[in-house]
Design a protein around this motif. Sequence first.
Motif, PDB file in Angstrom:
ATOM      1  N   UNK A 104      11.027 -35.984   0.781  1.00 61.27           N
ATOM      2  CA  UNK A 104      11.390 -36.415  -1.309  1.00 61.27           C
ATOM      3  C   UNK A 104      12.578 -36.635  -0.760  1.00 61.27           C
ATOM      4  N   UNK A 105      12.975 -38.030  -1.122  1.00 61.93           N
ATOM      5  CA  UNK A 105      14.099 -38.660  -1.714  1.00 61.93           C
ATOM      6  C   UNK A 105      14.775 -38.551  -3.105  1.00 61.93           C
ATOM      7  N   UNK A 106      15.750 -37.140  -3.585  1.00 62.02           N
ATOM      8  CA  UNK A 106      15.699 -37.477  -4.809  1.00 62.02           C
ATOM      9  C   UNK A 106      16.551 -38.470  -5.310  1.00 62.02           C
ATOM     10  N   UNK A 107      16.999 -38.902  -6.094  1.00 62.89           N
ATOM     11  CA  UNK A 107      18.302 -39.483  -6.943  1.00 62.89           C
ATOM     12  C   UNK A 107      18.230 -38.980  -7.913  1.00 62.89           C
ATOM     13  N   UNK A 108      19.978 -38.511  -7.911  1.00 63.82           N
ATOM     14  CA  UNK A 108      20.646 -37.653  -9.169  1.00 63.82           C
ATOM     15  C   UNK A 108      22.165 -37.953  -9.162  1.00 63.82           C
ATOM     16  N   UNK A 109      22.759 -37.422 -10.627  1.00 70.74           N
ATOM     17  CA  UNK A 109      23.392 -38.052 -10.839  1.00 70.74           C
ATOM     18  C   UNK A 109      24.634 -37.236 -10.983  1.00 70.74           C
ATOM     19  N   UNK A 110      25.749 -37.410 -10.843  1.00 74.89           N
ATOM     20  CA  UNK A 110      26.296 -35.563 -11.625  1.00 74.89           C
ATOM     21  C   UNK A 110      26.461 -34.853 -10.648  1.00 74.89           C
ATOM     22  N   UNK A 111      26.709 -33.715 -10.768  1.00 76.26           N
ATOM     23  CA  UNK A 111      26.376 -32.293  -9.947  1.00 76.26           C
ATOM     24  C   UNK A 111      25.128 -32.034  -9.500  1.00 76.26           C
ATOM     25  N   UNK A 112      23.879 -32.877  -9.547  1.00 75.56           N
ATOM     26  CA  UNK A 112      22.988 -32.887  -9.771  1.00 75.56           C
ATOM     27  C   UNK A 112      22.261 -32.653  -7.999  1.00 75.56           C
ATOM     28  N   UNK A 113      22.700 -33.416  -7.359  1.00 72.79           N
ATOM     29  CA  UNK A 113      22.620 -33.679  -5.800  1.00 72.79           C
ATOM     30  C   UNK A 113      22.914 -33.002  -5.190  1.00 72.79           C
ATOM     31  N   UNK A 114      23.959 -31.897  -5.780  1.00 70.38           N
ATOM     32  CA  UNK A 114      24.451 -30.715  -4.459  1.00 70.38           C
ATOM     33  C   UNK A 114      23.330 -29.345  -5.085  1.00 70.38           C
ATOM     34  N   UNK A 115      23.021 -29.049  -6.541  1.00 70.71           N
ATOM     35  CA  UNK A 115      21.872 -28.116  -6.774  1.00 70.71           C
ATOM     36  C   UNK A 115      21.408 -28.421  -6.139  1.00 70.71           C
ATOM     37  N   UNK A 116      20.483 -29.892  -6.218  1.00 69.17           N
ATOM     38  CA  UNK A 116      18.967 -30.167  -5.255  1.00 69.17           C
ATOM     39  C   UNK A 116      19.263 -29.547  -4.538  1.00 69.17           C
ATOM     40  N   UNK A 117      20.435 -29.629  -3.329  1.00 66.82           N
ATOM     41  CA  UNK A 117      20.116 -29.265  -2.058  1.00 66.82           C
ATOM     42  C   UNK A 117      20.484 -28.427  -2.068  1.00 66.82           C
ATOM     43  N   UNK A 118      21.382 -27.206  -2.666  1.00 63.82           N
ATOM     44  CA  UNK A 118      21.053 -25.484  -2.648  1.00 63.82           C
ATOM     45  C   UNK A 118      19.956 -25.235  -3.035  1.00 63.82           C
ATOM     46  N   UNK A 119      19.155 -25.786  -4.250  1.00 63.46           N
ATOM     47  CA  UNK A 119      17.904 -25.428  -4.386  1.00 63.46           C
ATOM     48  C   UNK A 119      16.691 -25.848  -3.210  1.00 63.46           C
ATOM     49  N   UNK A 120      16.945 -26.708  -2.535  1.00 61.71           N
ATOM     50  CA  UNK A 120      16.153 -27.366  -1.380  1.00 61.71           C
ATOM     51  C   UNK A 120      15.960 -26.035  -0.465  1.00 61.71           C
ATOM     52  N   UNK A 121      17.178 -26.260  -0.016  1.00 62.56           N
ATOM     53  CA  UNK A 121      17.449 -24.957   1.245  1.00 62.56           C
ATOM     54  C   UNK A 121      17.076 -23.621   0.184  1.00 62.56           C
ATOM     55  N   UNK A 122      16.939 -22.899  -0.638  1.00 66.42           N
ATOM     56  CA  UNK A 122      16.887 -22.231  -1.194  1.00 66.42           C
ATOM     57  C   UNK A 122      15.471 -22.223  -0.615  1.00 66.42           C
ATOM     58  N   UNK A 123      14.289 -22.583  -1.381  1.00 70.22           N
ATOM     59  CA  UNK A 123      13.061 -22.821  -0.576  1.00 70.22           C
ATOM     60  C   UNK A 123      12.568 -23.337   0.568  1.00 70.22           C
ATOM     61  N   UNK A 124      13.350 -23.613   1.720  1.00 72.96           N
ATOM     62  CA  UNK A 124      13.015 -23.918   2.833  1.00 72.96           C
ATOM     63  C   UNK A 124      12.663 -25.178   3.599  1.00 72.96           C
ATOM     64  N   UNK A 125      13.280 -25.763   2.040  1.00 74.23           N
ATOM     65  CA  UNK A 125      12.340 -27.326   2.435  1.00 74.23           C
ATOM     66  C   UNK A 125      13.264 -28.730   2.576  1.00 74.23           C
ATOM     67  N   UNK A 126      14.704 -27.758   2.722  1.00 75.83           N
ATOM     68  CA  UNK A 126      15.764 -28.960   3.005  1.00 75.83           C
ATOM     69  C   UNK A 126      15.769 -30.865   4.043  1.00 75.83           C
ATOM     70  N   UNK A 127      15.159 -29.418   5.015  1.00 73.27           N
ATOM     71  CA  UNK A 127      14.671 -31.019   5.707  1.00 73.27           C
ATOM     72  C   UNK A 127      13.746 -32.258   5.415  1.00 73.27           C
ATOM     73  N   UNK A 128      13.122 -31.580   4.135  1.00 74.22           N
ATOM     74  CA  UNK A 128      12.217 -32.415   3.812  1.00 74.22           C
ATOM     75  C   UNK A 128      12.646 -33.375   2.282  1.00 74.22           C
ATOM     76  N   UNK A 129      13.775 -32.687   1.685  1.00 73.56           N
ATOM     77  CA  UNK A 129      14.021 -32.766   0.444  1.00 73.56           C
ATOM     78  C   UNK A 129      15.304 -33.130   0.072  1.00 73.56           C
ATOM     79  N   UNK A 130      15.781 -34.396   0.065  1.00 73.57           N
ATOM     80  CA  UNK A 130      17.135 -34.708   1.113  1.00 73.57           C
ATOM     81  C   UNK A 130      17.659 -35.843  -0.686  1.00 73.57           C
ATOM     82  N   UNK A 131      18.421 -34.986  -1.331  1.00 71.90           N
ATOM     83  CA  UNK A 131      19.119 -35.765  -2.263  1.00 71.90           C
ATOM     84  C   UNK A 131      20.847 -36.820  -2.168  1.00 71.90           C
TER      85      UNK A 131
END
Length: 105
Positions: free
Chosen positions: A57-84
Motif C-alpha cells: 500500500x502506497x499512502x500519499x500524505x501531506x504534512x506530518x501525516x506521512x511520518x505518523x502513518x509510517x510509525x503506525x504501520x511499524x506498530x502494526x507490523x506492516x511497515x514492509x507493506x505500507x509505505x508512506x
Amino acid sequence: MEDAFDREQWRLLQRELTGAYRHAIERVIGPGDVVLTAGDGFGLFGLEACRIGAARVYALAGGRFASVISAIAAENGVADRLVSFPANSFDVALPERAWTQGSDY
C-alpha cells in the motif's frame, strides 16, 4: 450533559463509518493487490488493505501525516507493506502500478 451525549453520538457514528469503510475495502481489495491511498489521514484504509492481504500500500500524505502513518504501520507490523510518501499524486512516481479508487495509477 449535552456535550457528553454529543461525544458519545460521535463515537458511535465513527464506529459505524469505520465498519462501513472496512466492508467496502474488503469488497474491492484482495490478497496480493497493490494499492494507492491519498488523503487517508492516519492510514486507516491502508492498514485495512494490509489486513486484507494487500501486497503493498502506497499512502500519499501531506504534512506530518506521512511520518505518523509510517510509525503506525511499524506498530502494526506492516511497515514492509505500507509505505508512506509526503507528497501529493502529482509529485510522486510509484515503483510499481497500483490500484486506486476508480483507476490504476
